[in-house]
Scaffold this active site. Structure first.
Site, short mmCIF file in Angstrom:
data_model
loop_
_atom_site.label_atom_id
_atom_site.label_comp_id
_atom_site.label_asym_id
_atom_site.label_seq_id
_atom_site.Cartn_x
_atom_site.Cartn_y
_atom_site.Cartn_z
N SER A 15 0.86 -1.19 0.00
CA SER A 15 0.00 0.00 0.00
C SER A 15 0.89 1.23 0.00
CB SER A 15 -0.86 -0.01 1.26
OG SER A 15 -1.47 1.25 1.46
N TYR B 209 -1.93 -0.03 10.18
CA TYR B 209 -1.95 -0.72 8.88
C TYR B 209 -0.68 -0.40 8.09
CZ TYR B 209 -3.62 -1.32 4.00
OH TYR B 209 -3.77 -1.65 2.67
N1 LIG Z 1 -8.63 -0.80 -1.59
C1 LIG Z 1 -7.59 0.01 -1.64
O1 LIG Z 1 -7.73 1.21 -1.94
C2 LIG Z 1 -6.21 -0.52 -1.35
C3 LIG Z 1 -5.13 0.38 -1.45
C4 LIG Z 1 -3.85 -0.11 -1.21
C5 LIG Z 1 -3.66 -1.44 -0.90
N2 LIG Z 1 -4.73 -2.29 -0.79
C6 LIG Z 1 -4.46 -3.70 -0.50
O2 LIG Z 1 -5.04 -4.48 -1.53
C7 LIG Z 1 -5.37 -5.78 -1.02
C8 LIG Z 1 -6.81 -6.12 -1.35
O3 LIG Z 1 -7.64 -5.16 -0.71
P1 LIG Z 1 -9.13 -4.91 -1.17
O4 LIG Z 1 -9.35 -3.46 -1.08
O5 LIG Z 1 -9.41 -5.66 -2.41
O6 LIG Z 1 -9.92 -5.57 0.08
P2 LIG Z 1 -11.40 -6.17 0.20
O7 LIG Z 1 -12.24 -5.80 -0.97
O8 LIG Z 1 -11.85 -5.80 1.56
O9 LIG Z 1 -11.13 -7.76 0.10
C9 LIG Z 1 -10.34 -8.39 1.04
C10 LIG Z 1 -10.38 -9.89 0.76
O10 LIG Z 1 -9.55 -10.57 1.71
C11 LIG Z 1 -10.35 -11.52 2.44
N3 LIG Z 1 -9.78 -11.60 3.78
C12 LIG Z 1 -9.67 -10.60 4.70
N4 LIG Z 1 -9.09 -11.06 5.81
C13 LIG Z 1 -8.82 -12.37 5.60
C14 LIG Z 1 -8.24 -13.38 6.38
N5 LIG Z 1 -7.82 -13.14 7.63
N6 LIG Z 1 -8.10 -14.62 5.85
C15 LIG Z 1 -8.52 -14.87 4.57
N7 LIG Z 1 -9.09 -13.94 3.80
C16 LIG Z 1 -9.25 -12.71 4.31
C17 LIG Z 1 -11.77 -10.98 2.34
O11 LIG Z 1 -12.78 -11.95 2.51
P3 LIG Z 1 -13.35 -12.34 3.97
O12 LIG Z 1 -13.65 -11.05 4.66
O13 LIG Z 1 -14.55 -13.19 3.71
O14 LIG Z 1 -12.24 -13.10 4.64
C18 LIG Z 1 -11.77 -10.49 0.90
O15 LIG Z 1 -11.88 -11.58 0.01
C19 LIG Z 1 -5.07 -5.74 0.48
O16 LIG Z 1 -3.79 -6.30 0.72
C20 LIG Z 1 -5.05 -4.24 0.78
O17 LIG Z 1 -4.26 -3.95 1.90
C21 LIG Z 1 -6.01 -1.88 -1.00
#
Ligand SMILES: NC(=O)c1ccc[n+]([C@@H]2O[C@H](COP(=O)([O-])OP(=O)(O)OC[C@H]3O[C@@H](n4cnc5c(N)ncnc54)[C@H](OP(=O)(O)O)[C@@H]3O)[C@@H](O)[C@H]2O)c1
Length: 230
Positions: A134, A147
């Site tokens: 991130s 985070y």
């Molecule tokens: N969104 C942004 O703007 C952004 C920016 C920078 C970086 N990121 C990074 O991008 C990645 C994806 O984020 P996203 O925004 O796509 O998140 P998201 O839409 O909230 O999806 C997160 C996924 O991870 C699963 N998950 C969460 N905790 C888990 C656990 N303990 N064990 C197994 N599965 C788990 C969730 O399903 P369940 O809840 O059912 O487990 C879901 O499938 C992350 O690493 C995040 O830090 C996101």
């Protein structure tokens, strides 16, 4: 057929990455904690082993490794599942340490534990590790210290692994802002409809895999069509 393990594939970037890889003929092993969401997200994909569970649970991680071992080949691990922490995010001087421990368990220890389990088959395949990072790992935003410091630790884990495992590619991948549940959780009550969908970041991740530059930290915004220098 190339095979990938992707954590957190039921929505957001993990789901988009799973679909992008499946379109290119990959075999997938995926997880997320909520089984129904995971099954729905993977419906229609041709070659998916979906294993519901929590990446912080050693028994669940062992199930993922067993599934990878049954395929006989592992080319890619995408450590994508992540925990934001409390919402709104507390400043560090007020950050509950029990919550911080959970953030580190999910964002640092679980990815490393999976790498420890899967380094053997990944090395055999001269494969790739992608740890999803991130901008909060490198920029100091007030409220993002829990985070962000966990993602910074994951970046350093990635960098040291790259030095220790020279036959692999080890990438920290910063996807940029994406319109996802986690992003909404980070900005509670705010309109995030101007943020891009995660599919664009997933395509950037696919370009990283195709271009296969040296190990390091890459932003989705850098991974444009022209080849990255080897
Ligand atoms: N969104 C942004 O703007 C952004 C920016 C920078 C970086 N990121 C990074 O991008 C990645 C994806 O984020 P996203 O925004 O796509 O998140 P998201 O839409 O909230 O999806 C997160 C996924 O991870 C699963 N998950 C969460 N905790 C888990 C656990 N303990 N064990 C197994 N599965 C788990 C969730 O399903 P369940 O809840 O059912 O487990 C879901 O499938 C992350 O690493 C995040 O830090 C996101």
């Amino acid at each position: 057929m190339p095979t990938a393990v992707i954590t957190g594939a039921s929505q957001g970037l993990g789901r988009a990455t799973a679909h992008a890889l499946a379109r290119r003929g990959w075999s997938l092993i995926v997880d997320a904690r909520r089984p129904d969401l995971l099954a729905g997200a993977m419906a229609g994909l041709p070659d998916v082993t979906a294993i519901p569970g929590d990446v912080t649970d050693p028994a669940h991680r062992a199930q993922l490794a067993q599934a990878a071992s049954r395929t006989g080949r592992l080319d890619l691990l995408v450590n994508n599942a992540s925990r934001l922490g409390p919402s709104p995010q507390p400043e560090l001087c007020q950050y509950p340490l029990a919550e911080l421990s959970q953030v580190y368990q999910t964002n640092v220890f679980a990815p490393l534990a999976l790498i420890q389990l899967l380094a053997g088959p990944l090395t055999t395949a001269a494969g790739t590790i992608v740890n999803v990072s991130s901008d909060a790992a490198v920029d100091a935003y007030p409220g993002w210290g829990g985070y962000g410091s966990a993602k910074a630790a994951l970046d350093q884990v990635t960098a040291v692994l790259a030095a220790e495992l020279p036959s692999l590619r080890c990438y920290a991948f910063d996807p940029g802002d994406m319109r996802t549940d986690m992003h909404q959780q980070a900005f509670p009550g705010q309109d995030i409809s101007d943020r891009p969908e995660p599919e664009g970041s997933a395509e950037a991740l696919l370009r990283l895999l195709a271009q296969r530059p040296r190990s390091g930290r890459y932003r989705a915004s850098e991974l444009t069509e022209p080849a990255v220098t080897q």
